[in-house]
Design a protein around this motif. Structure first.
Motif, short mmCIF file in Angstrom:
data_model
loop_
_atom_site.label_atom_id
_atom_site.label_comp_id
_atom_site.label_asym_id
_atom_site.label_seq_id
_atom_site.Cartn_x
_atom_site.Cartn_y
_atom_site.Cartn_z
N PHE A 229 0.84 -1.21 0.00
CA PHE A 229 0.00 0.00 0.00
C PHE A 229 0.87 1.26 0.00
O PHE A 229 0.57 2.24 -0.67
CB PHE A 229 -0.93 0.00 1.21
N GLY A 230 1.97 1.21 0.78
CA GLY A 230 2.88 2.36 0.80
C GLY A 230 3.51 2.58 -0.57
O GLY A 230 3.70 3.72 -0.99
N PHE A 231 3.84 1.49 -1.26
CA PHE A 231 4.40 1.60 -2.61
C PHE A 231 3.46 2.36 -3.53
O PHE A 231 3.86 3.29 -4.24
CB PHE A 231 4.68 0.21 -3.16
N MET A 232 2.19 1.99 -3.51
CA MET A 232 1.23 2.63 -4.42
C MET A 232 0.93 4.07 -4.01
O MET A 232 0.78 4.94 -4.88
CB MET A 232 -0.06 1.81 -4.47
N ASP A 233 0.83 4.32 -2.72
CA ASP A 233 0.60 5.70 -2.28
C ASP A 233 1.73 6.60 -2.73
O ASP A 233 1.52 7.72 -3.22
CB ASP A 233 0.46 5.76 -0.76
N ARG A 234 2.97 6.14 -2.57
CA ARG A 234 4.12 6.95 -2.97
C ARG A 234 4.22 7.04 -4.50
O ARG A 234 4.76 8.02 -5.02
CB ARG A 234 5.41 6.38 -2.39
N LEU A 235 3.76 6.00 -5.20
CA LEU A 235 3.77 6.08 -6.66
C LEU A 235 2.95 7.28 -7.13
O LEU A 235 3.39 8.05 -7.99
CB LEU A 235 3.23 4.79 -7.27
N THR A 236 1.76 7.43 -6.56
CA THR A 236 0.94 8.58 -6.97
C THR A 236 1.56 9.89 -6.53
O THR A 236 1.47 10.90 -7.23
CB THR A 236 -0.49 8.45 -6.40
N ALA A 237 2.24 9.90 -5.35
CA ALA A 237 2.90 11.12 -4.91
C ALA A 237 4.03 11.49 -5.86
O ALA A 237 4.18 12.66 -6.25
CB ALA A 237 3.44 10.94 -3.49
N GLY A 238 4.84 10.50 -6.26
CA GLY A 238 5.89 10.76 -7.23
C GLY A 238 5.33 11.20 -8.56
O GLY A 238 5.90 12.08 -9.24
N GLY A 358 8.20 3.22 -4.91
CA GLY A 358 6.97 3.76 -5.47
C GLY A 358 7.17 5.13 -6.07
O GLY A 358 6.66 5.44 -7.15
N PHE A 359 7.92 5.99 -5.36
CA PHE A 359 8.24 7.31 -5.91
C PHE A 359 8.95 7.18 -7.25
O PHE A 359 8.60 7.84 -8.23
CB PHE A 359 9.13 8.08 -4.94
N LEU A 360 9.97 6.30 -7.31
CA LEU A 360 10.68 6.09 -8.55
C LEU A 360 9.74 5.62 -9.65
O LEU A 360 9.80 6.08 -10.80
CB LEU A 360 11.79 5.07 -8.35
N ALA A 361 8.88 4.67 -9.29
CA ALA A 361 7.92 4.17 -10.28
C ALA A 361 6.98 5.28 -10.74
O ALA A 361 6.62 5.34 -11.93
CB ALA A 361 7.11 3.01 -9.68
N GLY A 362 6.59 6.16 -9.81
CA GLY A 362 5.73 7.27 -10.20
C GLY A 362 6.39 8.19 -11.20
O GLY A 362 5.78 8.63 -12.18
N PHE A 363 7.68 8.50 -10.97
CA PHE A 363 8.42 9.32 -11.93
C PHE A 363 8.50 8.64 -13.30
O PHE A 363 8.19 9.23 -14.34
CB PHE A 363 9.86 9.57 -11.46
N VAL A 364 8.94 7.37 -13.26
CA VAL A 364 9.23 6.67 -14.52
C VAL A 364 7.95 6.31 -15.27
O VAL A 364 7.81 6.60 -16.47
CB VAL A 364 10.06 5.40 -14.23
N VAL A 365 7.00 5.68 -14.57
CA VAL A 365 5.76 5.28 -15.22
C VAL A 365 5.01 6.50 -15.74
O VAL A 365 4.55 6.53 -16.89
CB VAL A 365 4.87 4.46 -14.26
N GLY A 366 4.91 7.53 -14.90
CA GLY A 366 4.21 8.73 -15.33
C GLY A 366 4.86 9.38 -16.53
O GLY A 366 4.20 9.77 -17.49
N SER A 367 6.19 9.49 -16.49
CA SER A 367 6.92 10.12 -17.60
C SER A 367 6.78 9.32 -18.88
O SER A 367 6.54 9.87 -19.96
CB SER A 367 8.40 10.27 -17.21
N VAL A 368 6.94 8.00 -18.78
CA VAL A 368 6.87 7.15 -19.98
C VAL A 368 5.47 7.15 -20.58
O VAL A 368 5.30 7.33 -21.79
CB VAL A 368 7.31 5.71 -19.63
#
Length: 409
Positions: A229-238, A358-368
């Motif tokens: 859950f923390g991974f996904m919450d931080r993904l959206t924050a990133g 999650g933050f890293l994934a948010g940056f990368v997934v969002g950017s891609v």
């Protein structure tokens, strides 16, 4: 009228004072971090790269890569030695030096971007020690895990709530100004940390957790729930820190100051509601806040992208902050519920490892996704991931015994 002995008022207890100071340390670390977000494209331009999503991804990602690699190590060292305060001070001082070095190198001009990324990585390696162990020290305190994690949550939310709009205004004074302020802020955090009594359990002499968060998960698989859950919450924050900021600037024609104010509309309710909703999770259990909050959070992420006007997008950001405040303290408290007393440092370090992934994934997934299919598709992806993880794990999550009453504190 004297307020001395016999008046019935004896001032705050040592635990209350330490809770407040530790929350201030967390606040300062997050405040310094978020100062950079609203004008990230302006900052990378000042550091010698073209202002783009790719350059912003590298710059923000370098810090969070260090977070991932070093969060568990700080926790391990703390648990092994039975000390926390000294490591928090060292982490804050090292982080301050990193921020100030970036500002000085950027001011000098003509510095290879790869060198700046190395400094950024080192800054992140120190900063995560201050953040993760300050949160761990809150876990060491008496008074209820929801209350203590609520204090951490309100510090996180307040730091980000003030950091985003103030950072936007600082960018108007110069692209490197937020770096100087961030460095000064971490120096303050180091000073504050020296005032806290170290309540860490005595060093146990066992190699707990250095062989990674995965080893801890094998021993305590229940930690997989708050970690996921923390991974996904931080993904959206990133996602919002990078893609969301650029989206608001490009779609609605905002400058860095305006983008910071829009981000602040999320962080303000997120900050103000952390503490009371953390206390609520102590009373009702962790299940309801996490499940309801995560599903609503995912839906509102999509609503932000579908909003046709800035006013509607801003209103959606406020609702998003409320949903985030419902989830965050309950998820952090769940780590405390599950972890053994003498392994809290590694447990919280693991939570931060997954959160920073999650933050890293948010940056990368969002950017891609934004680059390949546009902003709407990127927002849809982020929202679906946030809500989807809870729905997929819900049957097993409901069987987790510690959630039954919310009274395990």
């Amino acid at each position: 009228m004297s307020l001395g002995v016999g008046t019935g008022w004896s001032g705050p207890s040592a635990v209350q004072r330490d809770r407040a100071v530790l929350a201030l340390v967390v606040f300062v670390v997050l405040f310094a971090q978020v100062l950079l977000y609203p004008g990230i494209t302006d900052l990378v331009a000042a550091l010698g790269r073209a202002p783009s999503l790719d350059a912003g991804t590298w710059f923000l990602g370098a810090e969070f890569a260090a977070f991932v690699l070093f969060a568990g190590l700080w926790g391990y060292l703390s648990d092994r030695t039975g000390r926390r305060t000294a490591f928090i001070v060292a982490g804050a001082l090292g982080g301050a030096l990193g921020y100030l070095s970036l500002a000085a190198l950027g001011r000098g001009g003509d510095v290879p971007f790869v060198l700046l990324l190395v400094v950024r990585f080192a800054q992140g390696a120190f900063t995560i020690g201050a953040l993760s162990l300050a949160m761990t020290m809150l876990m060491d305190l008496e008074g209820g895990h929801g209350k203590n994690m609520g204090a951490a949550g309100i510090a996180i939310g307040s730091g980000t709530a003030l950091g985003a709009p103030l950072g936007g205004q600082l960018y108007e004074q110069g692209a490197l100004v937020p770096l100087w302020v961030a460095g000064a802020g971490l120096l303050v955090a180091a000073l504050l940390a020296t005032r806290v009594a170290d309540r860490a359990p005595s060093g146990n002499g066992r190699a707990v957790g250095l062989r990674d968060v995965l080893a801890r998960l094998r021993a305590t698989p229940e930690l997989g729930f708050p970690y996921a859950f923390g991974f996904m919450d931080r993904l959206t924050a990133g996602f919002f820190a990078l893609v969301g900021t650029v989206y608001f600037r490009e779609t609605f024609g905002l400058d860095a100051g305006g983008a910071g104010l829009v981000l602040g509309l999320f962080f303000a309710p997120f900050a103000l509601l952390q503490y009371p909703l953390g206390v609520v999770s102590d009373r009702v259990g962790r299940t309801l806040p996490i499940v309801v909050g995560s599903v609503c959070y995912g839906a509102v992420v999509v609503a932000v992208a579908l909003a046709p006007t800035l006013a509607l997008a801003a209103a959606a950001m406020v609702v998003l902050g409320v949903c985030g405040a419902l989830v965050s303290p309950a998820t952090m408290a769940l780590v405390t519920d599950i972890a053994a007393d003498d392994e809290r440092g590694v447990a919280m370090g693991g939570f931060n490892v997954f959160g920073n992934l999650g933050f890293l994934a948010g940056f990368v997934v969002g950017s891609v996704v934004a680059g390949a299919a546009g902003y709407t598709a990127a927002f849809l992806t982020a929202g679906a991931l946030e809500a989807g993880i809870v729905l997929l794990t819900l049957p097993a999550f409901l069987r987790l015994d510690v959630l039954g009453s919310g009274q395990r504190t």
